[in-house]
Design an enzyme around this catalytic site. Structure first.
Site, PDB file in Angstrom:
ATOM      1  N   CYS A  77     -10.440   4.945  45.037  1.00 32.99           N
ATOM      2  CA  CYS A  77     -10.690   6.394  45.105  1.00 32.99           C
ATOM      3  C   CYS A  77     -10.409   7.079  43.759  1.00 32.99           C
ATOM      4  O   CYS A  77     -11.177   6.882  42.820  1.00 32.99           O
ATOM      5  CB  CYS A  77      -9.915   6.993  46.267  1.00 32.99           C
ATOM      6  SG  CYS A  77     -10.724   8.463  46.899  1.00 32.99           S
ATOM      7  N   HIS A 167     -10.065   4.302  50.678  1.00 33.44           N
ATOM      8  CA  HIS A 167      -8.662   3.886  50.722  1.00 33.44           C
ATOM      9  C   HIS A 167      -8.551   2.747  51.724  1.00 33.44           C
ATOM     10  O   HIS A 167      -8.613   2.996  52.924  1.00 33.44           O
ATOM     11  CB  HIS A 167      -7.780   5.027  51.245  1.00 33.44           C
ATOM     12  CG  HIS A 167      -7.630   6.171  50.308  1.00 33.44           C
ATOM     13  ND1 HIS A 167      -6.528   6.347  49.507  1.00 33.44           N
ATOM     14  CD2 HIS A 167      -8.452   7.215  50.038  1.00 33.44           C
ATOM     15  CE1 HIS A 167      -6.664   7.449  48.800  1.00 33.44           C
ATOM     16  NE2 HIS A 167      -7.826   7.994  49.092  1.00 33.44           N
ATOM     17  N   GLU A 169      -5.773   0.963  51.955  1.00 36.42           N
ATOM     18  CA  GLU A 169      -4.343   0.868  52.262  1.00 36.42           C
ATOM     19  C   GLU A 169      -3.906   1.801  53.387  1.00 36.42           C
ATOM     20  O   GLU A 169      -2.851   1.627  53.963  1.00 36.42           O
ATOM     21  CB  GLU A 169      -3.524   1.128  50.985  1.00 36.42           C
ATOM     22  CG  GLU A 169      -3.457   2.569  50.491  1.00 36.42           C
ATOM     23  CD  GLU A 169      -4.780   3.108  49.929  1.00 36.42           C
ATOM     24  OE1 GLU A 169      -5.743   2.340  49.811  1.00 36.42           O
ATOM     25  OE2 GLU A 169      -4.844   4.316  49.655  1.00 36.42           O
TER      26      GLU A 169
HETATM   27  N1  GLN Z   1     -11.427  13.538  44.763  1.00 34.36           N
HETATM   28  C1  GLN Z   1     -10.194  13.039  44.229  1.00 34.36           C
HETATM   29  C2  GLN Z   1     -10.202  13.069  42.715  1.00 34.36           C
HETATM   30  O1  GLN Z   1     -11.090  13.536  42.109  1.00 34.36           O
HETATM   31  C3  GLN Z   1      -9.923  11.626  44.679  1.00 34.36           C
HETATM   32  C4  GLN Z   1      -9.547  11.614  46.125  1.00 34.36           C
HETATM   33  C5  GLN Z   1      -8.732  10.453  46.554  1.00 34.36           C
HETATM   34  O2  GLN Z   1      -8.223   9.664  45.748  1.00 34.36           O
HETATM   35  N2  GLN Z   1      -8.553  10.345  47.836  1.00 34.36           N
HETATM   36  O3  GLN Z   1      -9.271  12.579  42.159  1.00 34.36           O
END
Ligand code: GLN
Length: 184
Positions: A77, A167, A169
């Site tokens: 992410c 994610h 985890e």
């Molecule tokens: N949208 C978030 C960002 O730009 C990332 C979101 C996440 O890690 N769950 O960092």
């Protein structure tokens, strides 16, 4: 072998628990010294703008970039965003770590209230994973696609660098970490 989890912001504890449950030794990485002890690094989800600012403030950005050039790294992410070479929706002053020749779009799966869980197939296994303000991989370039959602890549591998929009985890999904750790 010691697996570091970058511990500046984000869901560090969940990655540590997952790595430990797979029988590997983990450490949280907050300093250059910690990084030097790690054989591989996980960059967790969280907020890529905050992680980026803290990497610069703690003078870790260059060391992490160097680590990514030489050792195995998994970004999920926000971690995937930071490892991407091109990011749509990046803040003007947001520095990237880079290393993945892909283009992603921040928050392209919708805001916090549009968070969802989805079943994906990865390495022949089906798992439930969480998408939270997740980046969409617009162009996976020369990377190897490990999983897709509705035809879009959501997990990729490029040499020693692994990345995922989701994610794993948070739902206890283990396959991506297992693939990453097996590849080391
Ligand atoms: N949208 C978030 C960002 O730009 C990332 C979101 C996440 O890690 N769950 O960092």
């Amino acid at each position: 072998m010691t697996v570091g989890v970058l511990a500046l912001q984000g869901d560090v504890r969940e990655h540590i628990n997952l790595i430990d449950s797979l029988g590997f030794t983990s450490i949280s990485v907050k300093t250059k010294n910690d990084l030097d002890r790690a054989d591989a690094l996980v960059i967790p989800g969280g907020e890529s703008t905050a992680i980026s600012k803290l990497l610069v403030a703690f003078e870790l950005m260059e060391s992490v970039r160097q680590f990514v050039r030489n050792k195995p790294v998994l970004g999920t992410c926000a971690g995937l965003i930071l490892l991407s070479d091109e990011v749509d929706g990046k803040l003007p002053d947001q520095e990237l770590i880079g290393g993945l020749p892909i283009r992603v779009s921040r928050n392209a799966y919708g805001g916090q209230t549009h968070s969802f869980e989805a079943e994906i197939e990865i390495s022949g296994e089906r798992e439930n994973v969480a998408f939270i303000r997740a980046p969409r991989i617009l162009d996976s370039g020369p990377t190897r696609v490990l999983a897709t959602l509705d035809g879009d890549p959501v997990a990729i591998q490029h040499g020693k660098i692994f990345g995922a929009s989701f994610h794993p985890e948070l739902t206890g999904a283990k396959v991506l970490h297992r693939l990453f750790l097996d590849a080391i």
